[in-house]
Motif scaffolding. Structure first.
Motif, PDB file in Angstrom:
ATOM      1  N   LEU A 286      -5.924  -0.006   4.479  1.00  0.00           N
ATOM      2  CA  LEU A 286      -5.388  -1.289   4.942  1.00  0.00           C
ATOM      3  C   LEU A 286      -4.143  -1.687   4.162  1.00  0.00           C
ATOM      4  O   LEU A 286      -3.196  -2.245   4.741  1.00  0.00           O
ATOM      5  N   VAL A 287      -4.130  -1.397   2.855  1.00  0.00           N
ATOM      6  CA  VAL A 287      -2.945  -1.711   2.054  1.00  0.00           C
ATOM      7  C   VAL A 287      -1.730  -0.963   2.591  1.00  0.00           C
ATOM      8  O   VAL A 287      -0.653  -1.547   2.794  1.00  0.00           O
ATOM      9  N   ILE A 288      -1.892   0.335   2.842  1.00  0.00           N
ATOM     10  CA  ILE A 288      -0.776   1.125   3.365  1.00  0.00           C
ATOM     11  C   ILE A 288      -0.377   0.640   4.752  1.00  0.00           C
ATOM     12  O   ILE A 288       0.816   0.484   5.065  1.00  0.00           O
ATOM     13  N   GLY A 289      -1.368   0.385   5.623  1.00  0.00           N
ATOM     14  CA  GLY A 289      -1.065  -0.073   6.967  1.00  0.00           C
ATOM     15  C   GLY A 289      -0.377  -1.424   6.989  1.00  0.00           C
ATOM     16  O   GLY A 289       0.617  -1.619   7.699  1.00  0.00           O
ATOM     17  N   VAL A 290      -0.888  -2.374   6.196  1.00  0.00           N
ATOM     18  CA  VAL A 290      -0.288  -3.708   6.136  1.00  0.00           C
ATOM     19  C   VAL A 290       1.103  -3.645   5.518  1.00  0.00           C
ATOM     20  O   VAL A 290       2.041  -4.312   5.981  1.00  0.00           O
ATOM     21  N   LEU A 291       1.245  -2.828   4.468  1.00  0.00           N
ATOM     22  CA  LEU A 291       2.543  -2.712   3.806  1.00  0.00           C
ATOM     23  C   LEU A 291       3.597  -2.160   4.765  1.00  0.00           C
ATOM     24  O   LEU A 291       4.708  -2.705   4.862  1.00  0.00           O
ATOM     25  N   ARG A 292       3.269  -1.110   5.486  1.00  0.00           N
ATOM     26  CA  ARG A 292       4.227  -0.536   6.427  1.00  0.00           C
ATOM     27  C   ARG A 292       4.538  -1.506   7.566  1.00  0.00           C
ATOM     28  O   ARG A 292       5.696  -1.648   7.980  1.00  0.00           O
ATOM     29  N   ASN A 293       3.509  -2.158   8.060  1.00  0.00           N
ATOM     30  CA  ASN A 293       3.723  -3.129   9.122  1.00  0.00           C
ATOM     31  C   ASN A 293       4.616  -4.272   8.653  1.00  0.00           C
ATOM     32  O   ASN A 293       5.546  -4.676   9.354  1.00  0.00           O
ATOM     33  N   GLY A 294       4.349  -4.769   7.442  1.00  0.00           N
ATOM     34  CA  GLY A 294       5.151  -5.864   6.906  1.00  0.00           C
ATOM     35  C   GLY A 294       6.588  -5.459   6.656  1.00  0.00           C
ATOM     36  O   GLY A 294       7.518  -6.227   6.942  1.00  0.00           O
ATOM     37  N   LEU A 295       6.781  -4.255   6.142  1.00  0.00           N
ATOM     38  CA  LEU A 295       8.144  -3.789   5.894  1.00  0.00           C
ATOM     39  C   LEU A 295       8.916  -3.621   7.196  1.00  0.00           C
ATOM     40  O   LEU A 295      10.122  -3.885   7.259  1.00  0.00           O
ATOM     41  N   ASN A 296       8.226  -3.192   8.244  1.00  0.00           N
ATOM     42  CA  ASN A 296       8.882  -3.097   9.557  1.00  0.00           C
ATOM     43  C   ASN A 296       9.258  -4.480  10.086  1.00  0.00           C
ATOM     44  O   ASN A 296      10.343  -4.666  10.642  1.00  0.00           O
ATOM     45  N   LEU A 297       8.363  -5.429   9.898  1.00  0.00           N
ATOM     46  CA  LEU A 297       8.657  -6.790  10.351  1.00  0.00           C
ATOM     47  C   LEU A 297       9.817  -7.398   9.570  1.00  0.00           C
ATOM     48  O   LEU A 297      10.570  -8.216  10.102  1.00  0.00           O
ATOM     49  N   LEU A 298       9.957  -6.971   8.315  1.00  0.00           N
ATOM     50  CA  LEU A 298      11.055  -7.465   7.483  1.00  0.00           C
ATOM     51  C   LEU A 298      12.334  -6.659   7.693  1.00  0.00           C
ATOM     52  O   LEU A 298      13.331  -6.896   6.997  1.00  0.00           O
ATOM     53  N   SER A 299      12.284  -5.694   8.626  1.00  0.00           N
ATOM     54  CA  SER A 299      13.443  -4.842   8.957  1.00  0.00           C
ATOM     55  C   SER A 299      13.942  -4.050   7.747  1.00  0.00           C
ATOM     56  O   SER A 299      15.146  -3.856   7.564  1.00  0.00           O
ATOM     57  N   VAL A 300      13.003  -3.584   6.926  1.00  0.00           N
ATOM     58  CA  VAL A 300      13.356  -2.764   5.771  1.00  0.00           C
ATOM     59  C   VAL A 300      13.626  -1.338   6.240  1.00  0.00           C
ATOM     60  O   VAL A 300      12.912  -0.804   7.102  1.00  0.00           O
ATOM     61  N   SER A 301      14.626  -0.706   5.681  1.00  0.00           N
ATOM     62  CA  SER A 301      14.985   0.664   6.039  1.00  0.00           C
ATOM     63  C   SER A 301      13.806   1.614   5.816  1.00  0.00           C
ATOM     64  O   SER A 301      13.093   1.496   4.821  1.00  0.00           O
ATOM     65  N   PRO A 302      13.588   2.567   6.740  1.00  0.00           N
ATOM     66  CA  PRO A 302      12.506   3.545   6.550  1.00  0.00           C
ATOM     67  C   PRO A 302      12.637   4.319   5.246  1.00  0.00           C
ATOM     68  O   PRO A 302      11.620   4.704   4.647  1.00  0.00           O
ATOM     69  N   PHE A 303      13.875   4.559   4.806  1.00  0.00           N
ATOM     70  CA  PHE A 303      14.074   5.289   3.555  1.00  0.00           C
ATOM     71  C   PHE A 303      13.608   4.446   2.368  1.00  0.00           C
ATOM     72  O   PHE A 303      12.973   4.950   1.442  1.00  0.00           O
ATOM     73  N   LEU A 304      13.912   3.157   2.406  1.00  0.00           N
ATOM     74  CA  LEU A 304      13.455   2.267   1.341  1.00  0.00           C
ATOM     75  C   LEU A 304      11.945   2.075   1.409  1.00  0.00           C
ATOM     76  O   LEU A 304      11.290   1.920   0.367  1.00  0.00           O
ATOM     77  N   GLN A 305      11.379   2.109   2.608  1.00  0.00           N
ATOM     78  CA  GLN A 305       9.930   2.005   2.746  1.00  0.00           C
ATOM     79  C   GLN A 305       9.228   3.132   1.995  1.00  0.00           C
ATOM     80  O   GLN A 305       8.215   2.908   1.326  1.00  0.00           O
ATOM     81  N   ALA A 306       9.775   4.347   2.113  1.00  0.00           N
ATOM     82  CA  ALA A 306       9.184   5.485   1.404  1.00  0.00           C
ATOM     83  C   ALA A 306       9.216   5.267  -0.104  1.00  0.00           C
ATOM     84  O   ALA A 306       8.258   5.600  -0.811  1.00  0.00           O
ATOM     85  N   VAL A 307      10.311   4.699  -0.595  1.00  0.00           N
ATOM     86  CA  VAL A 307      10.431   4.417  -2.030  1.00  0.00           C
ATOM     87  C   VAL A 307       9.396   3.384  -2.457  1.00  0.00           C
ATOM     88  O   VAL A 307       8.707   3.542  -3.477  1.00  0.00           O
ATOM     89  N   ILE A 308       9.257   2.320  -1.671  1.00  0.00           N
ATOM     90  CA  ILE A 308       8.316   1.246  -2.011  1.00  0.00           C
ATOM     91  C   ILE A 308       6.879   1.757  -2.013  1.00  0.00           C
ATOM     92  O   ILE A 308       6.100   1.473  -2.937  1.00  0.00           O
ATOM     93  N   ILE A 309       6.506   2.512  -0.992  1.00  0.00           N
ATOM     94  CA  ILE A 309       5.147   3.048  -0.926  1.00  0.00           C
ATOM     95  C   ILE A 309       4.895   4.010  -2.086  1.00  0.00           C
ATOM     96  O   ILE A 309       3.815   4.032  -2.677  1.00  0.00           O
ATOM     97  N   GLY A 310       5.905   4.804  -2.446  1.00  0.00           N
ATOM     98  CA  GLY A 310       5.770   5.689  -3.604  1.00  0.00           C
ATOM     99  C   GLY A 310       5.524   4.909  -4.893  1.00  0.00           C
ATOM    100  O   GLY A 310       4.697   5.302  -5.719  1.00  0.00           O
ATOM    101  N   LEU A 311       6.232   3.795  -5.057  1.00  0.00           N
ATOM    102  CA  LEU A 311       6.032   2.957  -6.244  1.00  0.00           C
ATOM    103  C   LEU A 311       4.631   2.355  -6.259  1.00  0.00           C
ATOM    104  O   LEU A 311       4.003   2.254  -7.326  1.00  0.00           O
TER     105      LEU A 311
END
Length: 327
Positions: A286-311
């Motif tokens: 759920l953390v990963i799913g919510v995080l990805r969903n939220g980042l998409n809603l915030l229009s965060v770049s997919p490349f930056l999303q990978a960095v954030i999830i890695g952190l």
């Protein structure tokens, strides 16, 4: 103190013990804080429709993460689950569309192909003493290669209409077939680990395989079965993904093994084995799913999303390591 107050307190205590025993208290708090932040940061996160979208998006990862939890609990690792998922999808497409066999044959055939991959990995680890990392890395390459060989790298389309509709139609207004299967898998896994003696033996093997063997646990057989079940669940996830996409292609599932491992680790299961559980894994998913969903809603770049999830993964592992050292 009234009887109702006492009963309520006891109920809250049992729930607290359930989550703490699964190592899920920290991830649960993190999930709540993440949801609270996204509720204020976006206008559309806190909506029933968005929650349904999140549930649909985590089904494949959730089922794969359950199998990965079993593997990590015994101190192992499985890098082949993404490729096994792709192989099961291609076998499903070949049997149903190319060979013209009914789904009642194609689905068991796809699951069987996945289970064979897991059994081979387990035998390599237990019988030939191949490290789990190497054995599953080899299976990752083999399964992906076979998946490509089935159609020379081409996709397969043309499944029955009801198969795809099962992933679209919402029963009772909210529950699709794919989400229902994920919930059943999680419920069965939780009961298995908490009720069955075989489930408790996974913790014993992860804690100390030699002590588990001396206690009468068949460590080799259990290890083979765990890798087989992990691959079988990856195959099931592949079938559900095929239903969602209404097509199959051999490139599916790339890097899914990393997401599955991440969900398990974020959920509090130790990479050294012996501690954790499926409840924590559900929260990690759920953390990963919510995080990805939220980042998409915030229009965060997919490349930056990978960095954030890695952190987030690094922080989860660091927190688990710090907690283990302190204990």
């Amino acid at each position: 103190m009234s009887a109702s107050t006492s009963a309520g307190s006891a109920g809250r205590q049992r729930i607290s013990e359930f989550f703490s025993l699964s190592g899920a208290t920290g991830p649960l708090i993190g999930l709540i804080l993440l949801c609270a932040f996204l509720s204020f940061a976006t206008d559309s996160f806190l909506s029933f429709r968005n929650f349904l979208n999140i549930a649909d998006q985590i089904t494949v990862l959730g089922i794969m993460a359950v199998g990965m939890t079993f593997v990590i609990l015994i101190g192992g690792i499985d890098l082949s689950v993404g490729s096994v998922l792709a192989l099961s999808m291609m076998v499903l497409g070949f049997l149903n569309v190319t060979a013209g066999l009914p789904m009642t044959v194609a689905i068991p055939g796809a699951l069987m192909a996945a289970a064979v991959c897991g059994a081979i990995s387990g035998l390599l680890i237990t019988t030939f003493r191949v490290p789990a990392f190497i054995a599953t890395l080899a299976m990752m390459s083999i399964a992906r290669g076979v998946a490509n060989m089935i159609t020379n790298g081409s996709q397969i389309i043309g499944f029955p209409a009801w198969f795809n509709m099962g992933a679209i139609i919402r029963h009772f207004g909210f529950l699709t077939m794919t989400v229902a299967v994920m919930l059943v898998v999680f419920a069965a896994a939780i009961l298995f680990l908490r009720v069955r003696e075989e489930g408790r033996s996974l913790y014993a093997i992860g804690g100390n395989p030699e002590v588990a063997r001396l206690a009468g646990i068949n460590v080799k057989l259990t290890t083979v079965l765990v890798y087989t079940v992990c691959a079988l669940l990856s195959g099931l996830a592949g079938v559900l993904l095929a239903a969602r996409l209404d097509s199959v292609q051999p490139s599916s599932g790339v890097a899914y093994e990393l997401d599955a491992i991440a969900a398990v680790v974020i959920g509090g299961t130790s990479l050294s084995g012996g501690t954790g559980g499926v409840v924590g894994t559900l929260i990690g998913v759920l953390v990963i799913g919510v995080l990805r969903n939220g980042l998409n809603l915030l229009s965060v770049s997919p490349f930056l999303q990978a960095v954030i999830i890695g952190l987030v993964i690094v922080l989860a592992v660091a927190a688990e390591t710090f907690k283990r050292r302190r204990n």
